[in-house]
Design a protein around this motif. Structure first.
Motif, PDB file in Angstrom:
ATOM      1  N   TYR A  69      11.853   5.795 -41.814  1.00 14.25           N
ATOM      2  CA  TYR A  69      11.151   6.238 -40.612  1.00 14.25           C
ATOM      3  C   TYR A  69       9.884   6.977 -41.025  1.00 14.25           C
ATOM      4  O   TYR A  69       9.817   7.557 -42.107  1.00 14.25           O
ATOM      5  N   TRP A  70       8.868   6.930 -40.158  1.00 14.38           N
ATOM      6  CA  TRP A  70       7.623   7.647 -40.431  1.00 14.38           C
ATOM      7  C   TRP A  70       7.826   9.129 -40.170  1.00 14.38           C
ATOM      8  O   TRP A  70       8.154   9.526 -39.057  1.00 14.38           O
TER       9      TRP A  70
ATOM     10  N   VAL B   8       9.787   2.347 -39.614  1.00  6.87           N
ATOM     11  CA  VAL B   8       8.773   1.643 -40.402  1.00  6.87           C
ATOM     12  C   VAL B   8       9.073   0.148 -40.245  1.00  6.87           C
ATOM     13  O   VAL B   8      10.122  -0.314 -40.674  1.00  6.87           O
TER      14      VAL B   8
ATOM     15  N   ARG C 198       3.478  10.911 -41.608  1.00  7.43           N
ATOM     16  CA  ARG C 198       2.704   9.747 -42.053  1.00  7.43           C
ATOM     17  C   ARG C 198       3.181   9.153 -43.373  1.00  7.43           C
ATOM     18  O   ARG C 198       2.436   8.481 -44.073  1.00  7.43           O
ATOM     19  N   LYS C 199       4.450   9.415 -43.736  1.00 10.21           N
ATOM     20  CA  LYS C 199       5.044   8.831 -44.937  1.00 10.21           C
ATOM     21  C   LYS C 199       6.380   8.196 -44.576  1.00 10.21           C
ATOM     22  O   LYS C 199       7.146   8.750 -43.794  1.00 10.21           O
ATOM     23  N   PRO C 200       6.697   7.035 -45.174  1.00  6.66           N
ATOM     24  CA  PRO C 200       8.006   6.425 -44.911  1.00  6.66           C
ATOM     25  C   PRO C 200       9.100   7.200 -45.636  1.00  6.66           C
ATOM     26  O   PRO C 200       9.007   7.415 -46.842  1.00  6.66           O
TER      27      PRO C 200
ATOM     28  N   GLY D   7      12.080   9.928 -35.978  1.00  6.40           N
ATOM     29  CA  GLY D   7      10.766   9.398 -36.304  1.00  6.40           C
ATOM     30  C   GLY D   7      10.671   7.954 -35.880  1.00  6.40           C
ATOM     31  O   GLY D   7      11.651   7.327 -35.482  1.00  6.40           O
ATOM     32  N   ASP D   8       9.476   7.408 -35.950  1.00  8.26           N
ATOM     33  CA  ASP D   8       9.273   6.000 -35.612  1.00  8.26           C
ATOM     34  C   ASP D   8       9.716   5.134 -36.781  1.00  8.26           C
ATOM     35  O   ASP D   8       9.403   5.433 -37.936  1.00  8.26           O
TER      36      ASP D   8
END
Length: 148
Positions: free
Chosen positions: A55-56, A70, A59-61, A67-68
């Protein structure tokens, strides 16, 4: 006109994507290329090497509880390349570098975008980005839209 995948489109994309090899893996040599007809489009939730979904986060997986997701997009090409029980399917992950090369080919073909049945001719790994930067350079000889 909508570009949304129907449930059947998604199921077919997943079926076609199973067993499709990546022609541009970690050990790819400059000059390696592939050509073929687009038979499916796949969108997948990315997982780490242990199989955990990413998940983001900032701004990192990352492996996280929130989180959103990936999401990776890929094209499945049917190629002439066959080995043993290989069906000739190749999975082309549409990362930023690959998108740049394919988008240029689509623009040269004056097409509105990629389509099932379209052909990628001469998709080539040129080499790493010059100057020690992160990334790869790809080139697409031609995109041929499907006959209507």
């Amino acid at each position: 006109m909508t570009n949304a995948l129907t449930d059947l489109d998604q199921i077919n994309a997943e079926l076609m994507g199973q067993g499709a090899r990546n022609p541009f893996g970690r050990d790819v040599e400059p000059g390696t290329g592939v050509s073929g007809v687009i038979v499916a489009l796949v969108r997948r939730h990315r997982h780490n090497s242990q199989g955990q979904p990413l998940y983001w986060v900032n701004r990192k997986p990352m492996v996280a509880q929130a989180g959103d997701p990936v999401i990776d997009s890929a094209l499945i090409l049917e190629t002439e390349d066959r080995a043993d029980t290989d069906e000739g399917l190749r999975s082309i992950t549409l990362d930023r570098d690959m998108q740049r090369a394919i988008a240029a080919g689509v623009r040269r073909a004056r097409a509105g975008g990629l389509a099932i049945g379209g052909r990628l001719d001469g998709l080539l790994y040129v080499g790493p980005v010059e100057g020690g930067g992160y990334g790869r350079v790809y080139d697409l000889g031609a995109y041929i839209p499907p006959a209507e």
